[in-house]
Design an enzyme around this catalytic site. Sequence first.
Site, PDB file in Angstrom:
ATOM      1  N   TYR A   6       4.264  22.524   9.176  1.00 44.90           N
ATOM      2  CA  TYR A   6       4.748  21.387   8.393  1.00 44.90           C
ATOM      3  C   TYR A   6       5.924  20.708   9.086  1.00 44.90           C
ATOM      4  O   TYR A   6       5.934  19.477   9.240  1.00 44.90           O
ATOM      5  CB  TYR A   6       5.160  21.835   6.991  1.00 44.90           C
ATOM      6  CG  TYR A   6       5.861  20.749   6.218  1.00 44.90           C
ATOM      7  CD1 TYR A   6       5.146  19.664   5.719  1.00 44.90           C
ATOM      8  CD2 TYR A   6       7.243  20.780   6.011  1.00 44.90           C
ATOM      9  CE1 TYR A   6       5.781  18.641   5.023  1.00 44.90           C
ATOM     10  CE2 TYR A   6       7.879  19.761   5.323  1.00 44.90           C
ATOM     11  CZ  TYR A   6       7.144  18.697   4.830  1.00 44.90           C
ATOM     12  OH  TYR A   6       7.782  17.684   4.156  1.00 44.90           O
TER      13      TYR A   6
ATOM     14  N   LEU B 192       0.858  -1.187   0.000  1.00 49.35           N
ATOM     15  CA  LEU B 192       0.000   0.000   0.000  1.00 49.35           C
ATOM     16  C   LEU B 192       0.889   1.230   0.000  1.00 49.35           C
ATOM     17  O   LEU B 192       1.775   1.351   0.859  1.00 49.35           O
ATOM     18  CB  LEU B 192      -0.895   0.014   1.235  1.00 49.35           C
ATOM     19  CG  LEU B 192      -1.552   1.356   1.580  1.00 49.35           C
ATOM     20  CD1 LEU B 192      -2.599   1.740   0.540  1.00 49.35           C
ATOM     21  CD2 LEU B 192      -2.163   1.309   2.991  1.00 49.35           C
TER      22      LEU B 192
ATOM     23  N   GLY C 236      -0.324   8.769  -1.356  1.00 46.58           N
ATOM     24  CA  GLY C 236       0.347   9.875  -2.048  1.00 46.58           C
ATOM     25  C   GLY C 236       1.100   9.383  -3.261  1.00 46.58           C
ATOM     26  O   GLY C 236       2.220   9.825  -3.539  1.00 46.58           O
TER      27      GLY C 236
ATOM     28  N   SER D 248      10.994  13.557   7.147  1.00 49.23           N
ATOM     29  CA  SER D 248      11.791  14.525   6.384  1.00 49.23           C
ATOM     30  C   SER D 248      13.042  14.855   7.182  1.00 49.23           C
ATOM     31  O   SER D 248      13.057  14.737   8.415  1.00 49.23           O
ATOM     32  CB  SER D 248      10.975  15.804   6.149  1.00 49.23           C
ATOM     33  OG  SER D 248      11.786  16.831   5.609  1.00 49.23           O
TER      34      SER D 248
ATOM     35  N   GLY E 199       5.698  12.029  -7.803  1.00 46.72           N
ATOM     36  CA  GLY E 199       6.780  12.268  -6.862  1.00 46.72           C
ATOM     37  C   GLY E 199       7.318  11.019  -6.203  1.00 46.72           C
ATOM     38  O   GLY E 199       7.409   9.940  -6.808  1.00 46.72           O
TER      39      GLY E 199
ATOM     40  N   GLY F 108       6.024   9.145  -3.875  1.00 50.10           N
ATOM     41  CA  GLY F 108       5.047   8.081  -3.729  1.00 50.10           C
ATOM     42  C   GLY F 108       4.934   7.222  -4.973  1.00 50.10           C
ATOM     43  O   GLY F 108       4.917   5.988  -4.886  1.00 50.10           O
TER      44      GLY F 108
END
Length: 270
Positions: free
Chosen positions: A151, A9, A12, A138, A16, A18
């Site tokens: 973010y 699975l 996104g 990130s 990019g 994903g």
Amino acid sequence: MTDTRPLALITGASGGIGYELARQFALHGHDLVVNAEDERLETAAESLRECGAQVRAVRADLRSAEGRYLLLDALDGLTVDVAVLNAGVGRGGAFVDTDVADDQEVIDLDVTATVRLAKPLLRAMVTRDAGRIAFTSSVVSTMPGAFEPVYTASKSFVQSFAQALAEEVKDTGVTVTSLMPGPTDTGFFERAGMADDTAIGTMEKDDPAQVAEQAFEAIMRGERKVVTGSLKTKVQGLAGKVLPDGVKAVAHRRMAEPGSANEEGKDARG
């Protein structure tokens, strides 16, 4: 879905990192359930089928409870061998200037959806005593992200969450991996409103295919966390471990503050 191939699975997954992650799993013998909220998803799914995978595309907005239920319903009766919770959104700008609705969307997707999806997926894996789950964090998870405060805080949450889960399940057959990409050429900065006037938006970015290949290898090895991408990004990851928060906050401001693209240009010209 076939009975002979493992199932991955990827959220996104319309483009990019994903999409490139989904492609890696398809090329390495997995069938796929791919999710995104935009119309590019079906095109991505068709491309992934050309890699030999059976692909189920679930178009759903994971910011909403309805979207999350739609995705979980599509997984009913399936054994998810690998889950990569990659969907995320950002918003640039000073906190006092951004719309609180935009801030809430970041929290809804990056934090709430991550928790709501991870719970049933991880429970099923622990019950089977087998599985792999990964979260896209990130490199900015290690720093106070001035001019991207919600973010970067959301990615700090994801990082801590993933590492805590990894410790909880260490005595099972389940692995948990935190993926830590740097600035990557995905369209993220355009969507965050940072593409044209920030240094980070205008700088050269990592190749999502390279990021995804390194991420795939780390997931399959069961690593707890990995900084993915170029040497520059890996150096940034190392710096994040040793620099004081105040220094990192200033550095992030210089990259993310509106107008910083012009300042960087001035610095380059001397």
